[in-house]
Design an enzyme around this catalytic site. Structure first.
Site, PDB file in Angstrom:
ATOM      1  N   CYS A  31     -78.368 -78.696  41.591  1.00 13.60           N
ATOM      2  CA  CYS A  31     -78.216 -80.127  41.671  1.00 13.60           C
ATOM      3  C   CYS A  31     -79.271 -79.864  43.978  1.00 13.60           C
ATOM      4  O   CYS A  31     -79.608 -79.114  44.426  1.00 13.60           O
ATOM      5  CB  CYS A  31     -76.806 -80.886  42.331  1.00 13.60           C
ATOM      6  SG  CYS A  31     -75.448 -79.361  43.463  1.00 13.60           S
ATOM      7  N   HIS A 173     -66.947 -74.715  34.664  1.00  7.65           N
ATOM      8  CA  HIS A 173     -67.001 -76.760  35.741  1.00  7.65           C
ATOM      9  C   HIS A 173     -65.592 -77.462  35.354  1.00  7.65           C
ATOM     10  O   HIS A 173     -66.886 -78.892  35.787  1.00  7.65           O
ATOM     11  CB  HIS A 173     -68.248 -76.348  36.758  1.00  7.65           C
ATOM     12  CG  HIS A 173     -68.878 -74.689  37.039  1.00  7.65           C
ATOM     13  ND1 HIS A 173     -70.236 -75.121  36.761  1.00  7.65           N
ATOM     14  CD2 HIS A 173     -68.881 -74.209  38.261  1.00  7.65           C
ATOM     15  CE1 HIS A 173     -70.573 -73.926  37.794  1.00  7.65           C
ATOM     16  NE2 HIS A 173     -68.783 -73.049  38.330  1.00  7.65           N
ATOM     17  N   TYR A 175     -66.143 -78.939  32.595  1.00  6.07           N
ATOM     18  CA  TYR A 175     -66.824 -80.441  32.422  1.00  6.07           C
ATOM     19  C   TYR A 175     -65.968 -80.002  31.252  1.00  6.07           C
ATOM     20  O   TYR A 175     -65.489 -78.926  30.365  1.00  6.07           O
ATOM     21  CB  TYR A 175     -68.079 -80.346  32.206  1.00  6.07           C
ATOM     22  CG  TYR A 175     -68.472 -80.943  33.528  1.00  6.07           C
ATOM     23  CD1 TYR A 175     -68.252 -81.409  34.125  1.00  6.07           C
ATOM     24  CD2 TYR A 175     -69.308 -79.846  34.291  1.00  6.07           C
ATOM     25  CE1 TYR A 175     -68.768 -81.361  36.054  1.00  6.07           C
ATOM     26  CE2 TYR A 175     -69.701 -80.308  35.773  1.00  6.07           C
ATOM     27  CZ  TYR A 175     -69.519 -80.947  36.751  1.00  6.07           C
ATOM     28  OH  TYR A 175     -69.699 -80.963  37.794  1.00  6.07           O
ATOM     29  N   ARG A 297     -76.048 -65.075  45.173  1.00  2.00           N
ATOM     30  CA  ARG A 297     -76.500 -65.253  46.316  1.00  2.00           C
ATOM     31  C   ARG A 297     -77.731 -64.185  46.955  1.00  2.00           C
ATOM     32  O   ARG A 297     -77.024 -63.337  48.170  1.00  2.00           O
ATOM     33  CB  ARG A 297     -75.224 -65.964  47.645  1.00  2.00           C
ATOM     34  CG  ARG A 297     -76.035 -66.616  48.726  1.00  2.00           C
ATOM     35  CD  ARG A 297     -74.898 -67.533  49.766  1.00  2.00           C
ATOM     36  NE  ARG A 297     -73.693 -66.422  50.254  1.00  2.00           N
ATOM     37  CZ  ARG A 297     -74.273 -66.098  51.671  1.00  2.00           C
ATOM     38  NH1 ARG A 297     -75.574 -66.391  51.981  1.00  2.00           N
ATOM     39  NH2 ARG A 297     -73.566 -65.220  51.752  1.00  2.00           N
ATOM     40  N   CYS A 346     -74.390 -71.288  54.331  1.00  6.22           N
ATOM     41  CA  CYS A 346     -73.833 -72.789  55.165  1.00  6.22           C
ATOM     42  C   CYS A 346     -73.277 -73.914  53.981  1.00  6.22           C
ATOM     43  O   CYS A 346     -72.558 -75.011  54.942  1.00  6.22           O
ATOM     44  CB  CYS A 346     -74.504 -73.342  56.276  1.00  6.22           C
ATOM     45  SG  CYS A 346     -76.436 -73.788  55.652  1.00  6.22           S
ATOM     46  N   CYS A 349     -76.514 -77.212  52.345  1.00  7.09           N
ATOM     47  CA  CYS A 349     -77.283 -77.831  51.029  1.00  7.09           C
ATOM     48  C   CYS A 349     -76.757 -78.544  49.721  1.00  7.09           C
ATOM     49  O   CYS A 349     -77.267 -79.434  48.625  1.00  7.09           O
ATOM     50  CB  CYS A 349     -78.488 -76.695  50.185  1.00  7.09           C
ATOM     51  SG  CYS A 349     -77.217 -74.635  49.925  1.00  7.09           S
TER      52      CYS A 349
HETATM   53 FE1  SF4 Z   1     -78.519 -71.282  52.664  1.00  9.77          FE
HETATM   54 FE2  SF4 Z   1     -79.837 -73.441  53.581  1.00  9.77          FE
HETATM   55 FE3  SF4 Z   1     -77.829 -73.674  51.230  1.00  9.77          FE
HETATM   56 FE4  SF4 Z   1     -77.226 -72.903  54.028  1.00  9.77          FE
HETATM   57  S1  SF4 Z   1     -78.612 -74.642  53.893  1.00  9.77           S
HETATM   58  S2  SF4 Z   1     -76.521 -71.696  52.292  1.00  9.77           S
HETATM   59  S3  SF4 Z   1     -79.254 -71.390  54.641  1.00  9.77           S
HETATM   60  S4  SF4 Z   1     -79.440 -72.981  51.059  1.00  9.77           S
END
Ligand code: SF4
Ligand code: ADP
Length: 688
Positions: A31, A173, A175, A297, A346, A349
Site C-alpha cells: 500500500c 490476510h 480477505y 525485510r 519503523c 510507511c
Molecule cells: Fe522501512 Fe521506511 Fe517503512 Fe521505516 S518507513 S519501515 S525505514 S520503509
C-alpha cells in the site's frame, strides 16, 4: 565498481508463466496511501522503483468491484476505464525501465465495509467487519459466486488493457478468498465448505477464471498463507495448510507466500527481525514447480542470496526495503553496498495507508514526493550559488540537510555538540529493541565520507558568537528537542502544577543518558508511541517494579497505524508490568500520585518513589530565537547572513521521519527558483 560474483544469481532472469523478469528483485504489492485517488503520484513513485532496478513492480491491493471498497484506506481499483487509464500511465513507465508490472486483484469481503460506495460486501458468511465498524457482510449465494467469477474476469481483462503483465488472486490476510480456506471461519455446508477440497474450490475457480481470461499473455500469481491464521501462538505450518496447498500447488504461475498475520509479515523491527517469514513458507518450494517469492525485510545481499541458494525462494520479495531504497537492486549490481539505505523497520510507511495519506519513510524522504515535488531518491539539483551553510546539530534533520546540501555541491559546516553524530537516533538506538534506528545515522555518515565539501565538527556546542564567527551565508538550526519533566502534554496543556518532588521525576532523556530510577516507578504516558512502553519494559527487566499509567485506553495507540499496538501491549503484559488506563496525574508529593479518572474525574492514590514523564518534547530553540533577534535588531551589522531557519524537532517535535524530511526539504529549497518545492502539484483525478 563491478558487482561481486557471489550475487550473480540475483541478476539471473526468471520465467513467470508467459512473462520473464530480468532479475530476482520483486517488489511485492504494498500500500502507498495513493491508490485510485492519487494516480500521478502513484505512477511516478512505482516508476522510480523500476528505474532503481526492480525486475517486478506490483500495485497495492486493487479492488475488482465497488462492493469491495476500503475507504478511508487508499486502495487501487479496476472498476472502469478511468482506472484503466490511470494504471496504464504507470505500466508504460514501468515498461520503459524493462520492469514487469503486476496488479493484485482484491476482493475484501467482510474486511471492507464499503463506506464510500455503500455496496454490501459479500463473504463466506454474514461476518462482522474486522475494523470494528458496525456492519456485516452478506453470505454468498449461488448468484454471488457467478458474479464474483465475472468480476474477476472483467477486472483481469481491464488489467490486460492497462498492459499489466502479472495478475494476482489475493488469497490471504483475512480477505474473501482467505476466509473460504479456513476451517475456523468457513462454516458452509455446500460445495464451498467442509472438506479441504471444498474450501479450496473458490480459489481454484478464480485461478481458472484468470488463466482463461488473460493467461495467454499474463502470468497468474497467488498471494497465499498456509499457516493457522492465529494472532496469538500462531503455528507457521499446519497439516491442513499443506493439504490445501497440495491441491493448488501447480495451478498459478507464481506463489507469493507470506504469514497471514500482519504483525509477523509487517512487524516493526522492535518485535520482528529480518527473514521472519521463513518458518511460514520454507516448505512451499518443495511442493511446487512454480516460482516462489516471499518477503523478509531483506536489505543485505548476502541474506538474499542465501534465501535463493537454500531453496527457500526464487525471487526476493520486498516492500519496505524497496521503499527505503528504490535503488537497492542497482546498488547491489554496481557493488555499491555502502550506499544502500537500509530500512529500519519503523513502519512509518504503513502509517500513510492507515491514516489515508500518501506514503512517507524515515530513511527515504523522497518517497511519495516524486511527482508532486519532483524529488528523486538519488539525484539532487546542482547548487544555484556559492553560498556556504552552517548546520547546528547533527541529528536526523541536520544530517539529512548536510547530506543533501553537500550532494548539491554547497560548502557545508555541520557542528554537533556531542562527541558523535546522530542526535536522538544514537540515544534511542541504544534502548532495547531500537538498535536498527542507528541506520539513519550510519547511511548519512557513510555518504559524508565521499563529500569533501562537508566539514563535520564534533564536540562543538555553538553559541551565538560561534555562529557569527563561521561567517556562513545561511544558518540552519537543527538542535532538536528535549523531553519535558513538567507533565505538559496533550492532556495537561499547561503542565502539572503539583509536582512537589521534582527530583524524583525523570524523563526519557535521563533514562537514555543512563540516569535511571530504582525500585518502584510509574511510567506516565501521554505520548502514545513507542518511548513509554520501551522504557517500561526495560526498567521492569532491570528489576524495577513498574506501573504504566496512561491517559489512553491502551498501550501505544499510535501503534495501531504501524502494526505495533498489539505486540507492544503483549510485551508489557509478558514482562509483568502493571497497567492503569484512562488516568491522568493531578499531583505528586514524592510518595503518592493523585490520579484522576479521564472519564469521571474521580480521584485515587498510587504509591511510587519515582515517575518517568513521557508526555511531550520541548524544542531546543533558544539559539534560534537569540540569533533571529540579534539579526533583526542589528540588520546593518549582520548583512552577510542571508537566512536563518530552524528545522526538525527544533521547529516541531515529531517522528524521526519528519526530521529527515525537513532536512531534505531545506536542502532542496535552498536557492530554488522553480517554486516546485514550495507549491507542490496536487494530484486530482477527474474520473471518466
Ligand atoms: Fe522501512 Fe521506511 Fe517503512 Fe521505516 S518507513 S519501515 S525505514 S520503509
Ligand atoms: P532532530 O531530530 O531534529 O534532528 P535531534 O535531537 O536528533 O534533532 O538532534 C539535535 C542535535 O543537535 C543533537 O545531537 C544535539 O547534541 C545537537 N545540538 C543541540 N544544540 C547544539 C548546539 N548549540 N551546537 C551544536 N549542536 C547542538
Amino acid at each position: 565498481m563491478k558487482r561481486d560474483s557471489r550475487f550473480d544469481i540475483l541478476f539471473e532472469p526468471l520465467k513467470i508463466g508467459p512473462v520473464t523478469s530480468k532479475n530476482r528483485f520483486y517488489q511485492v504489492p504494498h500500500c502507498t496511501g495513493m491508490g485510485w485517488q492519487r494516480p500521478n503520484m502513484l505512477a511516478e513513485m512505482r516508476s522510480i522503483k523500476a528505474e532503481g532496478g526492480w525486475g517486478v513492480v506490483n500495485t497495492e491491493y486493487c479492488s475488482i468491484h465497488p462492493s469491495s471498497d476500503d475507504v478511508p484506506y487508499p486502495y487501487a481499483s479496476l472498476w472502469d476505464q478511468s482506472d484503466v487509464r490511470a494504471h496504464h500511465m504507470m505500466t508504460k513507465k514501468l515498461h520503459k525501465h524493462n520492469a514487469v508490472a503486476g496488479v493484485q486483484l482484491w476482493y475484501g469481503g467482510a474486511n471492507a465495509s464499503s463506506q464510500y460506495t455503500r455496496e454490501i460486501p459479500m463473504d463466506v458468511n454474514s461476518r462482522p467487519n474486522a475494523d470494528g465498524l458496525p456492519y456485516q457482510s452478506r453470505k454468498m449465494d449461488k448468484q454471488d459466486f457467478r458474479n464474483l467469477r465475472q468480476w474477476y474476469k472483467d477486472a483481469a481483462l481491464r488489467a490486460k488493457e492497462a498492459e499489466f503483465d502479472i495478475v494476482y488472486a489475493y488469497a490471504t490476510h483475512h480477505y474473501l478468498l482467505h476466509n473460504f480456506q479456513l476451517s475456523d471461519i468457513n462454516d458452509r455446508n455446500d460445495e464451498y465448505g467442509g472438506s479441504v477440497k471444498n474450501r479450496s474450490r473458490l480459489l481454484r475457480e478464480i485461478i481458472e477464471v484468470l488463466k482463461d481470461a488473460v493467461g495467454d499473455k499474463m502470468a497468474v500469481a497467488v498471494r497465499f498463507s498456509p499457516d493457522d491464521n492465529k494472532l496469538i501462538n500462531n503455528k507457521p505450518v499446519t497439516d491442513e495448510g499443506k493439504e490445501f496447498f497440495e491441491l493448488v500447488a501447480e495451478l498459478p504461475d507464481l506463489w507469493d507466500v507470506t504469514s497471514s498475520n500482519w504483525d509477523i509479515e509487517l512487524g516493526t523491527s522492535r518485535f520482528v527481525s529480518e527473514g521472519a517469514n521463513e518458518p511460514y513458507m520454507s516448505y512451499v518450494k518443495k511442493m511446487t514447480s512454480k516460482p516462489v517469492v516471499s518477503v523478509g525485510r531483506f536489505t543485505s545481499p548476502d541474506s538474499m542470496v542465501s534465501q535463493i541458494n537454500r531453496g527457500i525462494v526464487d525471487m526476493i520479495g520486498a516492500a519496505r526495503p524497496s521503499i527505503a531504497d528504490p535503488f537497492l537492486p542497482k546498488k547491489i549490481e554496481e557493488g555499491r553496498h555502502e550506499d544502500i539505505r537500509e530500512c529500519i523497520g519503523c513502519n512509518i510507511c504503513y502509517a500513510g495507508d492507515q491514516l489515508g495519506v500518501p506514503i512517507r519513510c524515515t530513511q527515504n524522504p523522497t518517497i511519495g514526493e516524486e511527482w508532486r515535488r519532483g524529488w528523486h531518491p538519488e539525484n539532487v539539483p546542482e547548487k544555484n550559488s556559492e553560498s556556504s551553510i552552517l548546520i547546528v546539530g547533527a541529528g536526523p534533520a541536520g544530517l539529512e540537510a548536510a547530506h543533501a546540501l553537500g550532494k548539491r555541491g554547497y560548502k557545508v559546516i555541520l557542528s554537533e555538540a556531542r562527541k558523535e553524530l546522530g542526535g536522538r537516533v544514537i540515544l534511542e538506538s541504544r534502548l532495547p529493541s531500537l538498535s536498527e534506528w542507528v541506520r539513519v545515522k550510519d547511511y548519512r555518515e557513510q555518504q559524508f565520507l565521499k563529500l569533501p565539501n562537508v566539514e563535520v565538527y564534533l564536540n562543538s556546542n555553538l553559541n551565538v558568537e560561534d555562529v557569527f564567527l563561521t561567517k556562513a551565508d545561511h544558518i540552519v538550526i537543527a538542535t532538536g528537542a528535549k523531553w519535558r519533566a513538567d507533565g505538559f502534554g496533550r492532556n495537561n496543556p499547561i503542565g502539572i502544577d503539583n509536582l512537589e518532588a521534582s527530583n524524583q521525576v525523570f524523563t526519557p532523556d535521563d533514562i537514555m543518558m543512563g540516569h535511571c530510577p530504582k525500585g518502584e516507578v510509574v511510567i506516565f504516558d501521554d505520548d502514545y508511541y513507542y518511548m513509554a512502553p520501551v522504557i517500561a519494559e526495560m526498567l521492569q527487566k532491570q528489576g524495577c517494579q513498574v506501573t504504566f499509567v496512561t491517559t489512553s485506553d491502551m498501550i501505544c495507540s499510535f501503534g495501531n497505524y504501524i502494526s505495533e499496538q498489539f505486540s507492544a501491549q503483549k510485551a508489557l503484559i509478558n514482562a509483568g508490568v502493571k497497567m492503569i488506563f484512562s488516568q491522568n496525574i493531578h499531583a505528586y508529593d514524592g510518595n503518592n500520585i493523585d490520579l484522576k479518572c479521564m472519564y469521571t474525574e474521580r480521584s485515587s492514590k498510587l504509591k511510587t518513589k519515582a515517575i518517568v514523564m513521557v508526555t511531550a518534547r520541548l524544542p531546543n530553540d533558544k539559539l534560534y530565537y537569540k540569533l533571529q533577534n540579534l539579526i533583526e535588531v542589528g540588520k546593518d551589522k549582520f548583512t552577510s547572513i542571508k537566512s536563518i531557519r530552524r528545522i526538525g524537532d527544533c521547529e516541531a517535535p515529531a517522528p524521526i521521519a519528519s526530521a529527515v524530511y525537513a532536512g531534505r526539504k531545506y536542502a532542496l529549497e535552498l536557492d530554488d527558483t522553480s517554486g516546485i518545492n514550495y507549491s507542490m502539484c496536487r494530484d486530482i483525478n477527474f474520473g471518466s
